[in-house]
Design a protein around this motif. Structure first.
Motif, short mmCIF file in Angstrom:
data_model
loop_
_atom_site.label_atom_id
_atom_site.label_comp_id
_atom_site.label_asym_id
_atom_site.label_seq_id
_atom_site.Cartn_x
_atom_site.Cartn_y
_atom_site.Cartn_z
N LEU A 72 -4.59 13.29 -3.06
CA LEU A 72 -3.90 13.55 -1.80
C LEU A 72 -4.58 12.83 -0.65
N HIS A 73 -3.80 12.16 0.17
CA HIS A 73 -4.21 11.41 1.37
C HIS A 73 -4.96 10.12 1.06
N GLU A 74 -5.11 9.78 -0.20
CA GLU A 74 -5.74 8.51 -0.57
C GLU A 74 -4.71 7.40 -0.40
N THR A 75 -5.16 6.25 0.10
CA THR A 75 -4.29 5.08 0.21
C THR A 75 -4.66 4.10 -0.89
N ILE A 76 -3.66 3.74 -1.68
CA ILE A 76 -3.87 2.75 -2.73
C ILE A 76 -3.29 1.42 -2.30
N LYS A 77 -3.86 0.34 -2.83
CA LYS A 77 -3.38 -1.01 -2.56
C LYS A 77 -2.98 -1.62 -3.90
N THR A 78 -1.78 -2.16 -3.96
CA THR A 78 -1.24 -2.71 -5.20
C THR A 78 -0.99 -4.20 -5.02
N PHE A 85 3.89 13.61 -6.94
CA PHE A 85 2.62 14.28 -6.65
C PHE A 85 2.60 15.60 -7.41
N GLU A 86 1.62 15.75 -8.30
CA GLU A 86 1.48 16.99 -9.06
C GLU A 86 0.01 17.21 -9.41
N SER A 92 0.85 -1.19 0.00
CA SER A 92 0.00 0.00 0.00
C SER A 92 0.89 1.24 0.00
N LEU A 93 0.26 2.34 -0.38
CA LEU A 93 0.93 3.65 -0.39
C LEU A 93 -0.10 4.71 -0.09
N LYS A 94 0.21 5.55 0.90
CA LYS A 94 -0.62 6.73 1.16
C LYS A 94 -0.02 7.88 0.37
N VAL A 95 -0.84 8.51 -0.46
CA VAL A 95 -0.38 9.60 -1.31
C VAL A 95 -0.23 10.86 -0.47
N LEU A 96 1.00 11.36 -0.41
CA LEU A 96 1.30 12.55 0.37
C LEU A 96 1.81 13.65 -0.56
#
Length: 143
Positions: free
Chosen positions: A100-106, A48-49, A38-42
């Motif tokens: 922003l602040h969304e967590t993705i699961k791969t 990030f753009e 997982s990754l939380k988008v910061l």
């Protein structure tokens, strides 16, 4: 897929990438043929753009998920994580960019692995478990 009893959040020793280029932050599941990260988008993320994680960031997240599988496998054997490279990418589909602040699961499923070359099918999901991206990727371990 075997989900880990306790997700591993200290993963930088499991992948060759270093801050600020780390695009995975948690190992959620692992088996011989599968891995879930997982990754939380910061906002501090270098990909990030325009208030989203860019396409390049998503693709790098997919590649680093594969690296996380390899690195954890080496860790379980008591060996350091090897350096690897993307050999090829095909069939990339991105339907939505994470915000922003969304967590993705791969999730990566290993199709074939031979002499340091790994062919994987990778799918990225948002918090609502909707598929937002996918690809087929070949990675190569450097010797």
């Amino acid at each position: 897929m075997i989900l880990l009893e306790k997700p591993i959040t200290n993963i930088e020793h499991l992948i060759p990438q270093k801050t600020p280029f780390v695009m995975v932050d948690t190992l959620l599941g692992f088996s011989n043929t599968n891995v879930v990260s997982s990754l939380k988008v910061l906002e501090a993320n270098i990909f990030f753009e325009n208030k989203v994680l860019s396409e390049s960031g998503l693709i790098e997240n997919m590649a680093q998920t594969v690296a996380l599988h390899t690195g954890y496998n080496y860790f379980l054997k008591g060996e350091p994580a090897p350096t690897g490279y993307i050999g090829s990418i095909k069939k990339v589909e991105i339907s939505r960019l994470p915000q922003l602040h969304e967590t993705i699961k791969t999730e990566a499923h290993i199709l074939h692995e031979f002499m340091g070359v790994t062919l994987v099918e990778i799918t990225v999901f948002n918090a609502e478990k909707e598929k937002i991206a996918s690809s087929i990727m070949k990675t190569v371990i450097a010797n």
